[in-house]
Design a protein around this motif. Structure first.
Motif: not given
Length: 351
Positions: A82-95
């Protein structure tokens, strides 16, 4: 981002392994540029695996797209049909900043019409919400861009040792020289998200019920619900009545009295600034960003509890599990409506 003791003890690679085990889809290595990549209707932005897990499971995000420059713990973006995606950045502002810039610059996704949902757990002010509450933000205020002197050495009439850079004291609003001190989200999108989710049933836990009963008044001692209030970004995980009061005052000051502080987290101003720069590059629409934070722990103690105990024993509050699942419960009505009514959403937030 805040995470429970079992993850802290085991190390973040364990969290990454948890997420990797959720899907078995093929990894795509397509290499496109500009807005010619895979179309995305909605991109959910998580900060670590436990926040991502409900979305991956419930929305069947089995397609994996490897993106150079993402966090080494979370190297793929997961999508569904359905063109829904998920990205996981890593914690904290730099990540968060590094991952989001890599995502935008990768050329692997057409983000020109994408709606972005920043969805993560947070500390919560007991004067505004409770464990498990889901708060849609209008304002994001950076708590950490400030001057500080040791509270033991501050003037006697000050409440805390933080104050705006190039100002004379805590009550003076600084000039926005960094240009990331405060952001206001698209109110129409925020109101739409609130309307779609206001009646959803949120998860709770027996531990959270018992812990919130120690607070003498509402909303702290009431069941969780969907609310609207604002979020403060800080790399320092603060706690206690004095620093909590500073967060309240700072959000009011930086929003000219329009904002109401209720959640504290570590990434959102950084994430939004990268999205804003992506918009200036013509890659995305900055008016399509929503922020949802759920209360995993209180930012200040109940009467009789010390600030130290309230912070160090945060995991005993019982808010972590309901908070991470309530990201999905409160956020999915918006995502589902975008997908189901794409002909209305594709041109902008429906009126």
């Amino acid at each position: 981002m805040k995470y429970p003791t079992f993850l802290k003890a085991a190390g973040l690679p364990v969290a990454a392994t948890m997420l990797a085990a959720l899907t078995t889809g093929c990894v795509s290595m397509n290499n496109t540029s500009g807005n010619e990549g895979r179309p995305v209707k909605a991109m959910v932005i998580s900060m670590f695996a436990p926040e991502s897990e409900p979305w991956v499971k419930k929305m069947n995000l089995t397609e994996e797209i490897r993106v150079p420059g993402l966090s080494p713990d979370y190297p793929v973006v997961r999508c569904n049909a359905s063109d829904v995606c998920n990205v996981v950045t890593g914690m904290g502002h730099a990540n968060a900043a590094a991952t989001m810039m890599a995502l935008i610059q990768s050329g692997k996704f057409d983000l020109s019409k994408t709606y972005f949902l920043i969805a993560g757990i947070a500390g919560i002010d007991p004067n505004q919400g409770t464990l498990g509450s889901a708060a849609w933000a209008r304002f994001m205020v950076d708590y950490g861009i400030a001057w500080e002197i040791d509270a033991r050495e501050m003037p006697k009439d000050w409440e805390y040792g933080y104050f705006g850079i190039f100002t004379k004291g805590p009550n003076e609003k600084p000039k926005p020289d960094y240009r990331t001190e405060v952001f206001e989200l698209n109110t129409a999108l925020m109101q739409k998200a609130l309307e779609l989710s206001k009646n959803v049933k949120l998860d709770d836990s027996n531990e959270a019920k018992a812990f919130r009963a120690k607070y003498p008044s509402a909303p702290a001692n009431q069941p969780p619900k969907v609310i609207q209030c604002d979020t403060a970004t800080s790399g320092t995980w603060f706690a206690g009545n004095v620093l909590g009061k500073r967060a309240q005052d700072w959000v009011k000051l930086m929003t000219d009295g329009k904002g109401t502080y209720c959640t504290t987290q570590q990434e959102d101003n950084a994430t939004f600034e990268v999205l804003k720069r992506g918009a200036t590059m013509g890659r995305l629409d900055i008016n399509r960003v929503a922020v949802l934070r759920t209360g995993a722990d209180f930012d200040r103690p109940y009467p009789g509890q010390s600030d130290v105990e309230g912070l160090v024993e945060y995991a005993a509050q019982g808010g972590f599990e309901p908070a991470r699942w309530n990201l999905y419960h409160a956020g999915s009505p918006l995502i589902n409506d975008i997908v189901a009514n794409w002909s209305s959403w594709s041109a902008g937030v429906p009126r």
